[in-house]
Design an enzyme around this catalytic site. Structure first.
Site, mmCIF file in Angstrom:
data_model
loop_
_atom_site.group_PDB
_atom_site.id
_atom_site.type_symbol
_atom_site.label_atom_id
_atom_site.label_comp_id
_atom_site.label_asym_id
_atom_site.label_seq_id
_atom_site.Cartn_x
_atom_site.Cartn_y
_atom_site.Cartn_z
ATOM 1 N N HIS A 105 -1.707 -0.102 -10.100
ATOM 2 C CA HIS A 105 -2.290 -0.978 -9.075
ATOM 3 C C HIS A 105 -2.877 -2.245 -9.701
ATOM 4 O O HIS A 105 -4.056 -2.579 -9.517
ATOM 5 C CB HIS A 105 -3.361 -0.237 -8.272
ATOM 6 C CG HIS A 105 -3.596 -0.856 -6.918
ATOM 7 N ND1 HIS A 105 -4.085 -0.152 -5.848
ATOM 8 C CD2 HIS A 105 -3.411 -2.121 -6.464
ATOM 9 C CE1 HIS A 105 -4.189 -0.939 -4.788
ATOM 10 N NE2 HIS A 105 -3.785 -2.160 -5.150
ATOM 11 N N ARG A 163 0.850 -1.181 0.000
ATOM 12 C CA ARG A 163 0.000 0.000 0.000
ATOM 13 C C ARG A 163 0.886 1.231 0.000
ATOM 14 O O ARG A 163 1.947 1.248 0.646
ATOM 15 C CB ARG A 163 -0.925 0.026 1.225
ATOM 16 C CG ARG A 163 -2.089 -0.939 1.140
ATOM 17 C CD ARG A 163 -3.100 -0.508 0.072
ATOM 18 N NE ARG A 163 -4.299 -1.353 0.076
ATOM 19 C CZ ARG A 163 -4.472 -2.406 -0.711
ATOM 20 N NH1 ARG A 163 -3.513 -2.769 -1.548
ATOM 21 N NH2 ARG A 163 -5.601 -3.101 -0.656
ATOM 22 N N GLU A 198 -4.952 7.278 -5.590
ATOM 23 C CA GLU A 198 -5.260 6.624 -6.862
ATOM 24 C C GLU A 198 -6.632 7.049 -7.382
ATOM 25 O O GLU A 198 -7.563 7.220 -6.591
ATOM 26 C CB GLU A 198 -5.236 5.103 -6.671
ATOM 27 C CG GLU A 198 -3.871 4.575 -6.277
ATOM 28 C CD GLU A 198 -3.863 3.079 -5.996
ATOM 29 O OE1 GLU A 198 -4.928 2.427 -6.142
ATOM 30 O OE2 GLU A 198 -2.809 2.561 -5.604
#
Length: 312
Positions: free
Chosen positions: A277, A230, A259
């Site tokens: 991601h 993360r 994001e």
């Protein structure tokens, strides 16, 4: 009895029929507007919620779902799920621990290879006919540090040790005495011991900014960082400054603080490889993730223990 699942995730659409075939009724609400509308219109009928870590489920939403009985999170992270609010209602939370570990481990090593071997710039220059033959470090035999030795971290360690003869060091909440890897007492000690550092730990308050300027300095000017955990685990401003000043050699990043926005400072750096991601995404991972959700829901509604419980 048919149970209704509110689906907030947007990354496993092709495999949601697995839930329907298992007898669950789905309400798809994969945008913020649809999410708010679904909670308002169908809140009294929703038994379960399917979400992912960054999307979470908030206290006000939990309060607005009087029939909510279980929250399922795909992937290992659950940082935006209000665990306290769920616990206060006796609502169990499950995650997808291990379901996408293979895909995450593959992507972590792909990022490591790409940034260390300068693959992206080599490709771009070759396409332009520039033929820049830059000499890049090798991978095999280098010391690998893994921050977080869960399912994904362990899969990374096995690939590195068995496939590339890399001595593996790690930092975890507690040592793993059943494994042949070297435990380090802190992220700082881990960074000082290795050539490459891979962040594979979930987000949340307990892991926020574990990797800061001091850790990056310990990694050093020949060291490389990869983050498939993360973004919150790494202090982004510290990372940008370390990369700009070449206090570390480079970074491969699959996760970001806001994001889908990516800091322009990171985009401008030549010694960074960026992906959106996608480490945990593959057809196989999506299928296995949804199958785990099905099994957790089936177990719960049958009065049996869930397979992958999250504890507050």
């Amino acid at each position: 009895m048919t149970h209704t699942v509110l689906v907030l995730v947007e990354t496993v659409d092709d495999y949601l029929p697995l839930l329907e075939h298992a007898g669950f009724h789905l309400i798809r609400a994969q945008t913020p507007a649809l999410r708010a509308e679904a909670v308002a219109r169908h809140g009294a009928t929703i038994d379960a919620v399917l979400t992912r870590g960054p999307l979470g489920l908030y206290a006000d939403e939990i309060a607005a779902l009087p029939e909510l009985k279980i929250i399922c999170v795909i992937g290992a992270g659950y940082e935006e799920v209000d665990l306290a609010a769920a616990a206060a209602r006796g609502i169990p939370v499950t995650n997808g621990a291990g379901a996408n570990a293979v895909a995450v481990a593959d992507h972590a090593l792909a990022l490591l290879f790409a940034v260390v071997r300068d693959i992206a710039r080599a490709d771009a220059s070759t396409r332009l006919g520039q033929w820049h033959r830059v000499i890049s470090p090798s991978i095999s035999g280098k010391r690998l540090g893994i921050l977080g030795l869960g399912a994904a971290g362990l899969a990374i360690a096995r690939r590195a040790a068995q496939g590339f003869d890399m001595p593996v060091f790690y930092h975890n909440r507690r040592p793993r005495n059943d494994l042949p890897y070297t435990y380090c007492e802190s992220p700082l000690a881990l960074a000082a011991a290795v050539d490459f550092l891979i962040v594979a730990t979930p987000g949340g308050a307990s892991t926020r900014h574990l990797v800061d300027a001091a850790v990056l300095d310990a990694l050093g000017p020949q060291g490389f960082l990869v983050n498939i955990g993360r973004a919150s685990v790494v202090a982004t401003d510290d990372l940008v400054q370390a990369l700009q000043a070449q206090r570390i050699a480079g970074a491969g990043l699959d996760v970001f603080d806001a994001e889908p926005a990516v800091p322009e400072a990171l985009k401008a750096l030549p010694n960074v490889v960026l992906t959106p991601h996608v480490a945990g995404q593959s057809p196989e991972a999506a299928r296995d993730t949804v199958q785990l959700v099905v099994r957790n829901l089936q177990a719960f509604f049958a009065g049996q223990p869930v397979l992958t419980p999250v504890t507050a």
